[in-house]
Scaffold this active site. Structure first.
Site, PDB file in Angstrom:
ATOM      1  CD  GLN A 148      -2.445   1.235   2.772  1.00  0.00           C
ATOM      2  OE1 GLN A 148      -1.880   0.737   3.742  1.00  0.00           O
ATOM      3  NE2 GLN A 148      -3.601   1.861   2.863  1.00  0.00           N
ATOM      4  CB  SER A 172       2.061   7.108   4.468  1.00  0.00           C
ATOM      5  OG  SER A 172       1.022   6.467   5.141  1.00  0.00           O
ATOM      6  CB  SER A 216       3.508  -2.698   5.491  1.00  0.00           C
ATOM      7  OG  SER A 216       3.269  -1.835   6.567  1.00  0.00           O
ATOM      8  CD  GLU A 227      -5.411   0.459   6.363  1.00  0.00           C
ATOM      9  OE1 GLU A 227      -5.809   1.423   5.686  1.00  0.00           O
ATOM     10  OE2 GLU A 227      -4.220   0.234   6.602  1.00  0.00           O
ATOM     11  CG  ASN A 234      -6.363   3.984  17.972  1.00  0.00           C
ATOM     12  OD1 ASN A 234      -6.469   3.608  16.809  1.00  0.00           O
ATOM     13  ND2 ASN A 234      -6.280   3.153  18.989  1.00  0.00           N
ATOM     14  CD  GLU A 235      -3.623   9.884  18.803  1.00  0.00           C
ATOM     15  OE1 GLU A 235      -3.588   9.194  17.748  1.00  0.00           O
ATOM     16  OE2 GLU A 235      -2.821   9.712  19.737  1.00  0.00           O
TER      17      GLU A 235
HETATM   18  C1  LIG Z   1       3.348  -0.569  11.421  1.00  0.00           C
HETATM   19  C2  LIG Z   1       2.929   0.472  10.407  1.00  0.00           C
HETATM   20  C3  LIG Z   1       2.628   0.070   9.123  1.00  0.00           C
HETATM   21  C4  LIG Z   1       2.268   1.024   8.165  1.00  0.00           C
HETATM   22  N1  LIG Z   1       2.049   0.588   6.886  1.00  0.00           N
HETATM   23  C5  LIG Z   1       1.724   1.483   5.939  1.00  0.00           C
HETATM   24  C6  LIG Z   1       1.542   1.046   4.575  1.00  0.00           C
HETATM   25  O1  LIG Z   1       1.670  -0.144   4.262  1.00  0.00           O
HETATM   26  N2  LIG Z   1       1.263   1.968   3.633  1.00  0.00           N
HETATM   27  C7  LIG Z   1       1.120   3.289   3.938  1.00  0.00           C
HETATM   28  O2  LIG Z   1       0.834   4.060   3.031  1.00  0.00           O
HETATM   29  N3  LIG Z   1       1.299   3.763   5.218  1.00  0.00           N
HETATM   30  C8  LIG Z   1       1.604   2.870   6.219  1.00  0.00           C
HETATM   31  N4  LIG Z   1       1.817   3.311   7.513  1.00  0.00           N
HETATM   32  C9  LIG Z   1       1.742   4.749   7.806  1.00  0.00           C
HETATM   33  C10 LIG Z   1       0.511   5.135   8.638  1.00  0.00           C
HETATM   34  O3  LIG Z   1      -0.647   5.067   7.862  1.00  0.00           O
HETATM   35  C11 LIG Z   1       0.773   6.551   9.204  1.00  0.00           C
HETATM   36  O4  LIG Z   1       1.859   6.444  10.114  1.00  0.00           O
HETATM   37  C12 LIG Z   1      -0.444   7.100   9.929  1.00  0.00           C
HETATM   38  O5  LIG Z   1      -1.495   7.378   9.034  1.00  0.00           O
HETATM   39  C13 LIG Z   1      -0.092   8.385  10.727  1.00  0.00           C
HETATM   40  O6  LIG Z   1       0.505   9.322   9.904  1.00  0.00           O
HETATM   41  P1  LIG Z   1       1.887  10.020  10.308  1.00  0.00           P
HETATM   42  O7  LIG Z   1       2.856   8.926  10.667  1.00  0.00           O
HETATM   43  O8  LIG Z   1       2.249  10.964   9.227  1.00  0.00           O
HETATM   44  O9  LIG Z   1       1.604  10.803  11.662  1.00  0.00           O
HETATM   45  P2  LIG Z   1       0.901  12.237  11.796  1.00  0.00           P
HETATM   46  O10 LIG Z   1      -0.280  12.317  10.902  1.00  0.00           O
HETATM   47  O11 LIG Z   1       1.974  13.281  11.661  1.00  0.00           O
HETATM   48  O12 LIG Z   1       0.389  12.189  13.286  1.00  0.00           O
HETATM   49  C14 LIG Z   1       1.233  12.405  14.426  1.00  0.00           C
HETATM   50  C15 LIG Z   1       0.343  12.456  15.662  1.00  0.00           C
HETATM   51  O13 LIG Z   1      -0.558  13.597  15.581  1.00  0.00           O
HETATM   52  C16 LIG Z   1      -1.899  13.158  15.690  1.00  0.00           C
HETATM   53  N5  LIG Z   1      -2.760  13.966  14.842  1.00  0.00           N
HETATM   54  C17 LIG Z   1      -2.521  14.331  13.552  1.00  0.00           C
HETATM   55  N6  LIG Z   1      -3.564  15.039  13.069  1.00  0.00           N
HETATM   56  C18 LIG Z   1      -4.485  15.112  14.071  1.00  0.00           C
HETATM   57  C19 LIG Z   1      -5.789  15.704  14.195  1.00  0.00           C
HETATM   58  N7  LIG Z   1      -6.362  16.349  13.179  1.00  0.00           N
HETATM   59  N8  LIG Z   1      -6.446  15.569  15.367  1.00  0.00           N
HETATM   60  C20 LIG Z   1      -5.900  14.899  16.425  1.00  0.00           C
HETATM   61  N9  LIG Z   1      -4.667  14.329  16.363  1.00  0.00           N
HETATM   62  C21 LIG Z   1      -3.971  14.439  15.213  1.00  0.00           C
HETATM   63  C22 LIG Z   1      -1.885  11.726  15.224  1.00  0.00           C
HETATM   64  O14 LIG Z   1      -2.993  11.001  15.690  1.00  0.00           O
HETATM   65  C23 LIG Z   1      -0.564  11.232  15.793  1.00  0.00           C
HETATM   66  O15 LIG Z   1      -0.687  10.872  17.149  1.00  0.00           O
HETATM   67  C24 LIG Z   1       2.184   2.396   8.501  1.00  0.00           C
HETATM   68  C25 LIG Z   1       2.482   2.796   9.808  1.00  0.00           C
HETATM   69  C26 LIG Z   1       2.860   1.861  10.752  1.00  0.00           C
HETATM   70  C27 LIG Z   1       3.194   2.329  12.140  1.00  0.00           C
END
Ligand SMILES: Cc1cc2nc3c(=O)[nH]c(=O)nc-3n(C[C@H](O)[C@H](O)[C@H](O)COP(=O)(O)OP(=O)(O)OC[C@H]3O[C@@H](n4cnc5c(N)ncnc54)[C@H](O)[C@@H]3O)c2cc1C
Length: 381
Positions: free
Chosen positions: A125, A128, A160, A244, A362-363
């Site tokens: 996928q 991100s 992933s 998902e 989860n947020e």
């Molecule tokens: C084990 C694992 C596997 C993954 N696999 C894939 C994959 O296969 N393909 C893929 O595309 N992506 C993948 N991801 C990425 C994943 O989808 C993102 O990490 C996730 O969507 C969070 O985005 P970010 O890391 O940019 O964090 P951010 O969006 O920067 O968030 C950082 C923190 O801020 C909080 N936050 C952000 N915006 C808000 C809001 N509006 N209100 C309240 N809180 C907020 C978030 O909840 C979080 O706690 C994977 C991640 C992990 C950990």
């Protein structure tokens, strides 16, 4: 819904149980986050497929058995109870396939689904980006029109299993002038070995290359690999996220089996005087059963033609928190050496910690629950 399964469903359960008892590898396969483990899991997918257990709910023409959700849930219970390997094909089967069933052409389904079912083509996928996780609609990777298709450029991350996978699906900006960020996006599939693609593995804490970042430099994608209409990518992606977060990624069979193993661990390692830990073990059993019943309630709704939307966020918050609690109880039972010595509990515990992050944090899920299910006012963003 009658929770006693009909005789034909129980016959299906017995057939699955017998096959799994005869075929699940006696020693666990190496981690699917390594090259060796990835190859071993691919072989397991092929074996499952040869007996048509890889995708039981798909139509037969694509390698399935054409059975309903009740059979699928029963199969999952047997699969995890048998200690069968984690599914290396899960991104394709759980995320891309439902999207294809809902939005692709017959030609795309016929071309993509059979090799996904057999493990011949393993999918990653690619959603991100370094600056676009929770706020996915802000993504910058673009697809520019060219003769017969599109040229992809940009960077994707946290993909992933992309380090060893064959193909990927993602959303790309095709109309940078669209008035809103979630407009002008297009959903497409691409080859991870195509010219212009650089796959750079990212190591986990334990060093295994579970993820990769993808650098795309004018990667050609034919029109045949666009899913749905160009510009409709957001709407299609939102149907993927429902899958998902909802049922397909975490069927209750996985937790029922893990809760049973936790009870066995309590019997062999538990201190009867530690009533607090004993209660946590009991909570894990009750939680797995509650999740099972919640899932059957959802299945019942599907069977009567309903869909689940924002409720999939409830599922996601529940299974991700439950997974951590269950694994922490196991580690507390095993004592201080558990994290180092015990692969059976320590590796899944490490992975459980990521549950509240992937598939949408989860947020964000709580915001969805508050606004769309409880009707609370929008939070400050
Ligand atoms: C084990 C694992 C596997 C993954 N696999 C894939 C994959 O296969 N393909 C893929 O595309 N992506 C993948 N991801 C990425 C994943 O989808 C993102 O990490 C996730 O969507 C969070 O985005 P970010 O890391 O940019 O964090 P951010 O969006 O920067 O968030 C950082 C923190 O801020 C909080 N936050 C952000 N915006 C808000 C809001 N509006 N209100 C309240 N809180 C907020 C978030 O909840 C979080 O706690 C994977 C991640 C992990 C950990």
């Amino acid at each position: 819904m009658d929770l006693n399964h009909a005789p034909h469903v129980e016959a299906f359960r017995a057939e699955a149980r017998d096959w799994l008892a005869a075929h699940v590898p006696a020693t666990p396969l190496p981690s699917l986050e390594t090259r060796e483990g990835f190859a071993a899991h691919r072989e397991w997918e092929a074996l499952l497929h040869s007996a048509r257990w890889a995708v039981v709910s798909w139509p037969e023409e694509y390698g399935g058995r054409g059975v309903d959700i009740e059979h699928w849930l029963v199969f999952e219970e047997e699969y995890w109870a048998a200690g069968a390997p984690g599914r290396v094909s899960q991104n394709g089967i759980n995320l891309l396939a439902p999207t294809l069933f809902d939005h692709a052409t017959d030609e795309q389904r016929a071309r993509v689904l059979p090799s996904m079912a057999s493990g011949e083509t393993i999918w990653a996928q690619a959603w991100s980006e370094p600056e676009s996780g929770s706020d996915l609609a802000s993504l910058k990777s673009r697809a520019v029109r060219t003769e017969g298709g599109w040229l992809l450029s940009g960077q994707k991350t946290w993909s992933s299993r992309a380090a060893f996978a064959d193909r990927a699906f993602g959303i790309f900006r095709t109309d940078p002038d669209a008035p809103k960020p979630h407009q002008g996006l297009t959903y497409l599939m691409f080859d991870l070995h195509a010219p212009g693609v650089t796959v750079r593995p990212i190591g986990r804490l334990d060093g295994k290359p579970a993820f990769a970042e993808l650098f795309l430099d004018e990667v050609f994608v034919p029109d045949a690999d666009v899913i749905g209409e160009p510009g409709q990518g957001w709407r299609i992606a939102m149907s993927t996220t429902g899958n998902e977060r909802g049922l397909t990624l975490r069927a209750p069979g996985r937790f029922l089996a893990a809760a049973d193993r936790l009870v066995d661990l309590w019997r062999s390692h538990g201190d009867p005087a530690d009533t607090a830990l004993r209660d946590r073990v009991a909570d894990a059993v009750v939680g797995a059963r509650a999740y099972q019943l919640f899932t059957w309630a959802n299945a019942s709704r599907f069977a009567s033609g309903e869909t689940i939307g924002a409720e999939s966020s409830l599922n996601k918050v529940f299974w991700s928190q439950y997974d951590i609690a269950l694994h922490e109880s196991a580690l507390d039972l095993l004592g201080p050496d558990a994290e180092l010595a015990d692969g059976e509990w320590a590796e899944p515990w490490i992975f459980s910690l990521a549950g509240p992050i992937y598939a949408g944090t989860n947020e964000i899920q709580r915001d969805i629950i508050a606004e769309r299910l409880l009707g609370l006012p929008k939070g400050r963003r």
